[in-house]
Write an enzyme that holds these catalytic residues in place. Structure first.
Site, PDB file in Angstrom:
ATOM      1  N   ASP A  79       0.973  -1.354  -0.036  1.00  0.00           N
ATOM      2  CA  ASP A  79      -0.035  -0.046   0.242  1.00  0.00           C
ATOM      3  C   ASP A  79       0.995   1.195  -0.023  1.00  0.00           C
ATOM      4  OD1 ASP A  79      -2.348  -1.233  -0.177  1.00  0.00           O
ATOM      5  OD2 ASP A  79      -2.344  -1.708   1.971  1.00  0.00           O
TER       6      ASP A  79
ATOM      7  N   LYS B  72       0.296  -8.098  -2.649  1.00  0.00           N
ATOM      8  CA  LYS B  72      -0.858  -7.406  -2.991  1.00  0.00           C
ATOM      9  C   LYS B  72      -0.810  -6.055  -3.649  1.00  0.00           C
ATOM     10  CE  LYS B  72      -4.100  -6.414   0.345  1.00  0.00           C
ATOM     11  NZ  LYS B  72      -4.610  -4.908  -0.288  1.00  0.00           N
TER      12      LYS B  72
ATOM     13  N   THR C  58     -12.878  -5.949   7.211  1.00  0.00           N
ATOM     14  CA  THR C  58     -12.470  -6.324   8.324  1.00  0.00           C
ATOM     15  C   THR C  58     -12.195  -4.800   9.367  1.00  0.00           C
ATOM     16  OG1 THR C  58     -10.149  -6.235   7.351  1.00  0.00           O
ATOM     17  CG2 THR C  58     -10.931  -8.463   8.417  1.00  0.00           C
TER      18      THR C  58
ATOM     19  N   GLY D 207      -0.221  -5.779   6.143  1.00  0.00           N
ATOM     20  CA  GLY D 207       0.183  -4.356   5.503  1.00  0.00           C
ATOM     21  C   GLY D 207       1.063  -3.656   6.353  1.00  0.00           C
ATOM     22  N   ARG D 208       0.186  -2.321   6.986  1.00  0.00           N
ATOM     23  CA  ARG D 208       1.160  -1.545   7.563  1.00  0.00           C
ATOM     24  C   ARG D 208       2.165  -2.027   8.576  1.00  0.00           C
ATOM     25  NH1 ARG D 208      -4.090   1.755   8.299  1.00  0.00           N
ATOM     26  NH2 ARG D 208      -4.947  -0.482   8.350  1.00  0.00           N
TER      27      ARG D 208
ATOM     28  N   ASN E 192     -21.989  -7.753 -16.336  1.00  0.00           N
ATOM     29  CA  ASN E 192     -20.905  -7.735 -17.646  1.00  0.00           C
ATOM     30  C   ASN E 192     -19.950  -6.671 -17.365  1.00  0.00           C
ATOM     31  OD1 ASN E 192     -20.719  -8.085 -20.542  1.00  0.00           O
ATOM     32  ND2 ASN E 192     -21.115  -5.642 -20.515  1.00  0.00           N
TER      33      ASN E 192
ATOM     34  N   ASP F 222     -19.932  -4.221  -9.201  1.00  0.00           N
ATOM     35  CA  ASP F 222     -20.477  -3.710 -10.390  1.00  0.00           C
ATOM     36  C   ASP F 222     -21.522  -4.640 -11.245  1.00  0.00           C
ATOM     37  OD1 ASP F 222     -21.271  -1.913 -12.716  1.00  0.00           O
ATOM     38  OD2 ASP F 222     -19.374  -0.929 -12.335  1.00  0.00           O
ATOM     39  N   ILE F 223     -22.120  -4.228 -12.451  1.00  0.00           N
ATOM     40  CA  ILE F 223     -23.221  -5.077 -12.956  1.00  0.00           C
ATOM     41  C   ILE F 223     -22.439  -6.435 -13.420  1.00  0.00           C
ATOM     42  CG2 ILE F 223     -24.965  -3.453 -13.418  1.00  0.00           C
ATOM     43  CD1 ILE F 223     -23.707  -3.452 -16.457  1.00  0.00           C
TER      44      ILE F 223
ATOM     45  N   ASP G  97      -5.863  -6.481  -5.574  1.00  0.00           N
ATOM     46  CA  ASP G  97      -7.108  -6.483  -4.565  1.00  0.00           C
ATOM     47  C   ASP G  97      -7.693  -5.203  -5.081  1.00  0.00           C
ATOM     48  OD1 ASP G  97      -8.412  -6.214  -2.137  1.00  0.00           O
ATOM     49  OD2 ASP G  97      -6.796  -5.242  -0.877  1.00  0.00           O
ATOM     50  N   LEU G  98      -8.798  -5.141  -6.102  1.00  0.00           N
ATOM     51  CA  LEU G  98      -9.467  -4.027  -6.521  1.00  0.00           C
ATOM     52  C   LEU G  98     -10.908  -4.091  -6.094  1.00  0.00           C
ATOM     53  CD1 LEU G  98      -7.703  -3.308  -9.776  1.00  0.00           C
ATOM     54  CD2 LEU G  98      -7.303  -2.130  -7.603  1.00  0.00           C
ATOM     55  N   LYS G  99     -11.256  -5.256  -5.508  1.00  0.00           N
ATOM     56  CA  LYS G  99     -12.680  -5.597  -4.966  1.00  0.00           C
ATOM     57  C   LYS G  99     -13.581  -5.122  -6.180  1.00  0.00           C
ATOM     58  CE  LYS G  99     -11.238  -4.733  -0.172  1.00  0.00           C
ATOM     59  NZ  LYS G  99      -9.874  -4.180  -0.502  1.00  0.00           N
ATOM     60  N   PHE G 100     -13.914  -5.820  -7.234  1.00  0.00           N
ATOM     61  CA  PHE G 100     -14.657  -5.490  -8.115  1.00  0.00           C
ATOM     62  C   PHE G 100     -16.356  -5.583  -7.485  1.00  0.00           C
ATOM     63  CE2 PHE G 100     -11.812  -7.426 -11.601  1.00  0.00           C
ATOM     64  CZ  PHE G 100     -10.926  -6.259 -11.639  1.00  0.00           C
TER      65      PHE G 100
ATOM     66  N   GLN H 233      -8.343  -1.221  11.698  1.00  0.00           N
ATOM     67  CA  GLN H 233      -8.916  -2.563  11.560  1.00  0.00           C
ATOM     68  C   GLN H 233      -9.686  -2.894  12.886  1.00  0.00           C
ATOM     69  OE1 GLN H 233      -8.875  -4.200   8.886  1.00  0.00           O
ATOM     70  NE2 GLN H 233      -7.026  -4.191   7.772  1.00  0.00           N
TER      71      GLN H 233
ATOM     72  N   ARG I 293      -2.289  -8.380  12.858  1.00  0.00           N
ATOM     73  CA  ARG I 293      -1.383  -7.503  13.859  1.00  0.00           C
ATOM     74  C   ARG I 293      -0.564  -8.297  14.679  1.00  0.00           C
ATOM     75  NH1 ARG I 293      -2.636  -4.831  10.424  1.00  0.00           N
ATOM     76  NH2 ARG I 293      -3.833  -2.671  10.484  1.00  0.00           N
TER      77      ARG I 293
HETATM   78  O1  C5P Z   1      -2.112  -2.240   6.622  1.00  0.00           O
HETATM   79  P1  C5P Z   1      -3.130  -3.408   7.007  1.00  0.00           P
HETATM   80  O2  C5P Z   1      -2.432  -4.670   7.360  1.00  0.00           O
HETATM   81  O3  C5P Z   1      -4.560  -2.972   7.940  1.00  0.00           O
HETATM   82  O4  C5P Z   1      -3.567  -3.752   5.669  1.00  0.00           O
HETATM   83  C1  C5P Z   1      -4.515  -4.802   5.194  1.00  0.00           C
HETATM   84  C2  C5P Z   1      -4.462  -4.853   3.819  1.00  0.00           C
HETATM   85  O5  C5P Z   1      -5.890  -5.643   3.340  1.00  0.00           O
HETATM   86  C3  C5P Z   1      -5.228  -3.552   3.044  1.00  0.00           C
HETATM   87  O6  C5P Z   1      -4.611  -3.293   1.823  1.00  0.00           O
HETATM   88  C4  C5P Z   1      -6.634  -3.529   2.878  1.00  0.00           C
HETATM   89  O7  C5P Z   1      -7.083  -2.767   1.693  1.00  0.00           O
HETATM   90  C5  C5P Z   1      -6.839  -5.258   2.649  1.00  0.00           C
HETATM   91  N1  C5P Z   1      -8.352  -5.762   2.904  1.00  0.00           N
HETATM   92  C6  C5P Z   1      -8.908  -5.553   4.130  1.00  0.00           C
HETATM   93  N2  C5P Z   1      -9.910  -6.166   4.230  1.00  0.00           N
HETATM   94  C7  C5P Z   1     -10.661  -6.760   3.281  1.00  0.00           C
HETATM   95  C8  C5P Z   1      -9.902  -7.020   2.133  1.00  0.00           C
HETATM   96  C9  C5P Z   1      -8.691  -6.301   1.704  1.00  0.00           C
HETATM   97  O8  C5P Z   1      -8.131  -5.108   5.296  1.00  0.00           O
HETATM   98  N3  C5P Z   1     -11.758  -7.387   3.589  1.00  0.00           N
END
Ligand code: C5P
Length: 220
Positions: free
Chosen positions: A11, A33, A124, A203-204, A68, A65-66, A60-63, A183, A174
């Site tokens: 990220d 990711k 989450t 992530g972070r 099609n 939409d409709i 991870d773009l979480k589509f 989160q 974490r």
């Molecule tokens: O920084 P952190 O550990 O919170 O990152 C979690 C990653 O997972 C982020 O990129 C977030 O967009 C992604 N994510 C999420 N929950 C979801 C799907 C993806 O936190 N349900």
């Protein structure tokens, strides 16, 4: 911990920052990711860079939409050669089936393996009931996609109800005694894996650390 089970969330919003994280973490992690921040900043170049390091991409773009539109977006994701991508399970069964169709058609055309498709149950960062998550997970499985993104709290129930042949990918990871940030339903890597997660997303806690490798090693 098995390094094949860790997914690092890249990220960041520049190729330079992405490259810095890949230099440090690619010897220790197989899947990276790419989410909205990096993809909307840098586009397909961000995907190509991970592949240059010979690593896999979870797009991870979480589509949502409709059907099609999601089918065609899924074709585009398959064309990028990603290992995995996701859609919102709340987009409905027809939308998830369309995602599968798009990914199958495009990967067949290209002669590559079909990307794995996950349904996001409930983010989450949001409190939710287990029933709500289970219903969405069941709908994802019935639509024929490969698995779900779900918190560690729900992973156990999903595994029990939907069986072994269904991927569970868990974010909100974490280390013990650290900040949850935005989160809500968090877990340590061990808790998530014990609950039945196939992959955990970190992530972070790692990517924003002064010494990402050290934090990653300590979490394993
Ligand atoms: O920084 P952190 O550990 O919170 O990152 C979690 C990653 O997972 C982020 O990129 C977030 O967009 C992604 N994510 C999420 N929950 C979801 C799907 C993806 O936190 N349900």
């Amino acid at each position: 911990m098995d390094k094949d089970k860790i997914i690092i969330a890249l990220d960041v919003n520049t190729i330079k920052e992405e490259q810095r994280l890949l230099d440090i973490l690619s010897p220790h992690v197989n899947i990276f990711k790419i989410g909205m921040e990096l993809f909307y900043s840098c586009g397909a170049k961000a995907v190509e860079l991970v592949k240059k390091y010979d690593r896999e991409v979870f797009l991870d773009l979480k589509f949502h939409d409709i059907p099609n539109t999601v089918k065609n977006a899924s074709k585009a994701a398959a064309k990028l050669g990603v290992f995995m991508f996701n859609v919102h399970a709340s987009g409905g069964s027809d939308m998830m089936k369309a995602a599968l169709e798009g990914a199958e058609e495009e990967s067949e055309k290209m002669g590559i393996g079909k990307p794995k498709i996950l349904g996001v149950t409930v983010l989450t960062s949001i409190e939710s009931s287990q029933d709500q998550v289970l219903n969405l997970a069941r709908s994802a499985k019935e639509s024929g996609i490969d698995g779900v993104v779900a918190s560690a709290q729900e992973a156990k129930a999903i595994r029990k109800k939907l069986g072994e042949d269904f991927l569970i990918v868990t974010p909100g990871i974490r280390p013990k005694d650290t900040e949850k940030q935005d989160q809500k339903r968090t877990a340590t890597p061990q808790e998530a894996l014990q609950a039945g997660a196939d992959y955990i997303i970190i992530g972070r806690p790692v990517t924003k650390a002064k010494d990402p490798k050290k934090v990653l090693e300590a979490m394993k």
